[in-house]
Design an enzyme around this catalytic site. Sequence first.
Site, mmCIF file in Angstrom:
data_model
loop_
_atom_site.group_PDB
_atom_site.id
_atom_site.type_symbol
_atom_site.label_atom_id
_atom_site.label_comp_id
_atom_site.label_asym_id
_atom_site.label_seq_id
_atom_site.Cartn_x
_atom_site.Cartn_y
_atom_site.Cartn_z
ATOM 1 N N ASP A 59 0.868 -1.183 0.000
ATOM 2 C CA ASP A 59 0.000 0.000 0.000
ATOM 3 C C ASP A 59 0.905 1.234 0.000
ATOM 4 O O ASP A 59 1.864 1.331 0.764
ATOM 5 C CB ASP A 59 -0.896 -0.012 1.249
ATOM 6 C CG ASP A 59 -2.014 1.002 1.161
ATOM 7 O OD1 ASP A 59 -3.188 0.597 1.241
ATOM 8 O OD2 ASP A 59 -1.721 2.221 1.023
ATOM 9 N N ILE A 60 0.597 2.188 -0.888
ATOM 10 C CA ILE A 60 1.455 3.361 -1.072
ATOM 11 C C ILE A 60 1.321 4.347 0.089
ATOM 12 O O ILE A 60 2.151 5.221 0.280
ATOM 13 C CB ILE A 60 1.156 4.061 -2.435
ATOM 14 C CG1 ILE A 60 2.370 4.833 -2.920
ATOM 15 C CG2 ILE A 60 -0.093 4.916 -2.362
ATOM 16 C CD1 ILE A 60 3.563 3.988 -3.228
ATOM 17 N N HIS A 112 -6.571 -5.846 2.739
ATOM 18 C CA HIS A 112 -5.464 -5.172 3.414
ATOM 19 C C HIS A 112 -4.837 -6.145 4.410
ATOM 20 O O HIS A 112 -5.560 -6.729 5.237
ATOM 21 C CB HIS A 112 -5.965 -3.975 4.233
ATOM 22 C CG HIS A 112 -6.484 -2.815 3.451
ATOM 23 N ND1 HIS A 112 -5.729 -1.690 3.180
ATOM 24 C CD2 HIS A 112 -7.698 -2.577 2.898
ATOM 25 C CE1 HIS A 112 -6.453 -0.817 2.504
ATOM 26 N NE2 HIS A 112 -7.664 -1.325 2.312
ATOM 27 N N HIS A 150 -10.013 -5.736 -2.778
ATOM 28 C CA HIS A 150 -8.656 -5.930 -2.245
ATOM 29 C C HIS A 150 -8.702 -6.205 -0.758
ATOM 30 O O HIS A 150 -9.569 -5.709 -0.043
ATOM 31 C CB HIS A 150 -7.761 -4.725 -2.555
ATOM 32 C CG HIS A 150 -8.324 -3.404 -2.121
ATOM 33 N ND1 HIS A 150 -9.253 -2.706 -2.856
ATOM 34 C CD2 HIS A 150 -8.094 -2.649 -1.015
ATOM 35 C CE1 HIS A 150 -9.559 -1.574 -2.244
ATOM 36 N NE2 HIS A 150 -8.882 -1.522 -1.105
HETATM 37 P P1 5GP Z 1 -9.830 1.286 0.302
HETATM 38 O O1 5GP Z 1 -10.368 1.244 -1.107
HETATM 39 O O2 5GP Z 1 -9.663 -0.092 0.891
HETATM 40 O O3 5GP Z 1 -10.649 2.192 1.180
HETATM 41 O O4 5GP Z 1 -8.397 1.947 0.257
HETATM 42 C C1 5GP Z 1 -7.548 1.788 -0.837
HETATM 43 C C2 5GP Z 1 -6.098 1.661 -0.394
HETATM 44 O O5 5GP Z 1 -5.312 1.645 -1.567
HETATM 45 C C3 5GP Z 1 -5.577 2.818 0.478
HETATM 46 O O6 5GP Z 1 -4.991 2.280 1.671
HETATM 47 C C4 5GP Z 1 -4.549 3.525 -0.401
HETATM 48 O O7 5GP Z 1 -3.427 3.995 0.315
HETATM 49 C C5 5GP Z 1 -4.174 2.453 -1.406
HETATM 50 N N1 5GP Z 1 -3.867 2.993 -2.727
HETATM 51 C C6 5GP Z 1 -4.612 3.881 -3.435
HETATM 52 N N2 5GP Z 1 -4.043 4.156 -4.609
HETATM 53 C C7 5GP Z 1 -2.903 3.412 -4.647
HETATM 54 C C8 5GP Z 1 -1.877 3.273 -5.635
HETATM 55 O O8 5GP Z 1 -1.886 3.883 -6.707
HETATM 56 N N3 5GP Z 1 -0.859 2.413 -5.342
HETATM 57 C C9 5GP Z 1 -0.810 1.717 -4.174
HETATM 58 N N4 5GP Z 1 0.234 0.901 -3.977
HETATM 59 N N5 5GP Z 1 -1.757 1.831 -3.223
HETATM 60 C C10 5GP Z 1 -2.795 2.676 -3.458
#
Ligand code: 5GP
Length: 133
Positions: free
Chosen positions: A29-30, A95, A93
């Site tokens: 995660d970035i 985590h 996804h």
């Molecule tokens: P969620 O959709 O589960 O609420 O959060 C999405 C997760 O993806 C976040 O923790 C965010 O930091 C991560 N994320 C969003 N865009 C990117 C990206 O372009 N690259 C990576 N490696 N992680 C990402």
Amino acid sequence: MSGIFSKIAQGQIPSYKIAEDDKYFAFLDINPLAKGHTLVIPKQEVDYLFDLDEDTYTGLWTFSKKVAKAIESVCPCERIGVAVVGLEVPHAHVHLVPINTVGDIDFSRNRVAMTKEEFAAVAKEIRLGFLNL
Ligand code: 5GP
């Protein structure tokens, strides 16, 4: 059109890759909650986890378990916390977050700042851990 996580899995957008097979892809995660915070996706682009077909769904958890074991072998922690949120990126996804307390997997808290070098180093270690399972 492909979403951001499909582009990552296809190598069109760079990521700190941890592991992949023909159906799944894992990468850091970035914006991590902890060093080693990893996302595991099915390559098939489906927004909502519970809309995945049965095989892809169960396979995602099997793959995630292996990735969690690899993270555990590298990142000192009590255990690997698991969360599915999906409010930001519409591509299912999982985590995987190294945690010591429940507060370590609180998505409303500040993320950990990591340099590119730190991302690359921890990704390499987890990748090796995965290969050595
Ligand atoms: P969620 O959709 O589960 O609420 O959060 C999405 C997760 O993806 C976040 O923790 C965010 O930091 C991560 N994320 C969003 N865009 C990117 C990206 O372009 N690259 C990576 N490696 N992680 C990402």
